[in-house]
Design a protein around this motif. Structure first.
Motif, PDB file in Angstrom:
ATOM      1  N   UNK A  29      20.366  -3.983  35.564  1.00  0.00           N
ATOM      2  CA  UNK A  29      19.334  -4.976  35.854  1.00  0.00           C
ATOM      3  C   UNK A  29      17.959  -4.358  36.089  1.00  0.00           C
ATOM      4  N   UNK A  30      17.743  -3.190  35.550  1.00  0.00           N
ATOM      5  CA  UNK A  30      16.460  -2.507  35.741  1.00  0.00           C
ATOM      6  C   UNK A  30      15.541  -2.759  34.549  1.00  0.00           C
ATOM      7  N   UNK A  31      14.285  -3.063  34.849  1.00  0.00           N
ATOM      8  CA  UNK A  31      13.335  -3.292  33.751  1.00  0.00           C
ATOM      9  C   UNK A  31      12.916  -1.970  33.107  1.00  0.00           C
ATOM     10  N   UNK A  32      12.592  -2.035  31.840  1.00  0.00           N
ATOM     11  CA  UNK A  32      12.106  -0.852  31.123  1.00  0.00           C
ATOM     12  C   UNK A  32      11.306  -1.301  29.915  1.00  0.00           C
ATOM     13  N   UNK A  33      10.581  -0.384  29.351  1.00  0.00           N
ATOM     14  CA  UNK A  33       9.807  -0.641  28.141  1.00  0.00           C
ATOM     15  C   UNK A  33      10.079   0.475  27.152  1.00  0.00           C
ATOM     16  N   UNK A  34      10.367   0.132  25.917  1.00  0.00           N
ATOM     17  CA  UNK A  34      10.542   1.114  24.856  1.00  0.00           C
ATOM     18  C   UNK A  34       9.220   1.191  24.107  1.00  0.00           C
ATOM     19  N   UNK A  35       8.651   2.371  24.072  1.00  0.00           N
ATOM     20  CA  UNK A  35       7.401   2.593  23.361  1.00  0.00           C
ATOM     21  C   UNK A  35       7.710   3.403  22.103  1.00  0.00           C
ATOM     22  N   UNK A  36       7.587   2.798  20.938  1.00  0.00           N
ATOM     23  CA  UNK A  36       7.935   3.505  19.710  1.00  0.00           C
ATOM     24  C   UNK A  36       6.918   4.594  19.393  1.00  0.00           C
TER      25      UNK A  36
END
Length: 117
Positions: A29-36
């Motif tokens: 339930x942890x937020x994250x962002x994938x940056x290509x």
């Protein structure tokens, strides 16, 4: 609130570790962002000042490929190399097939030198 940062080198879509990390973060339930990142095709095209969209993309990364057939199909061909297939081995194959006059540009990346032609 705790913070953190993580990273994977290479493309997210091709790296099982990145996919596994995203699943683990989802499960927790942890937020994250994938940056290509930028692909090697895009880096080489930018260095050459040419569009890459019309290039034939051929993987020779850890597998054998028919470099002669790929180049004889016409147009610009981009080979992603690694393992036993290198720019030198591909050029040797082309020269042996009578294509020694073909133009070749080799791009490289390394930890010591981020990019070069």
């Amino acid at each position: 609130m705790r913070g953190g940062c993580g990273g994977f080198q290479r493309r997210h879509g091709l790296l099982p570790g990145a996919a596994a990390l995203c699943r683990a973060l989802d499960d927790a339930g942890l937020p994250y962002t994938v940056l290509p990142g930028v692909s090697s095709v895009q880096l080489l095209a930018a260095a050459l000042g040419r569009p890459w969209q019309g290039w034939r993309l051929v993987s020779a990364h850890g597998c054998a490929c028919d470099s002669v057939a790929a180049c004889c199909a016409g147009g610009t061909t981009f080979f992603l190399t690694g393992g036993s297939e290198t720019p030198a081995t591909l050029c040797q194959q082309l020269a042996a097939a009578g294509l020694g006059d073909a133009a070749a540009t080799v791009g490289r990346t390394s930890a010591r030198r981020p990019s070069g032609l």
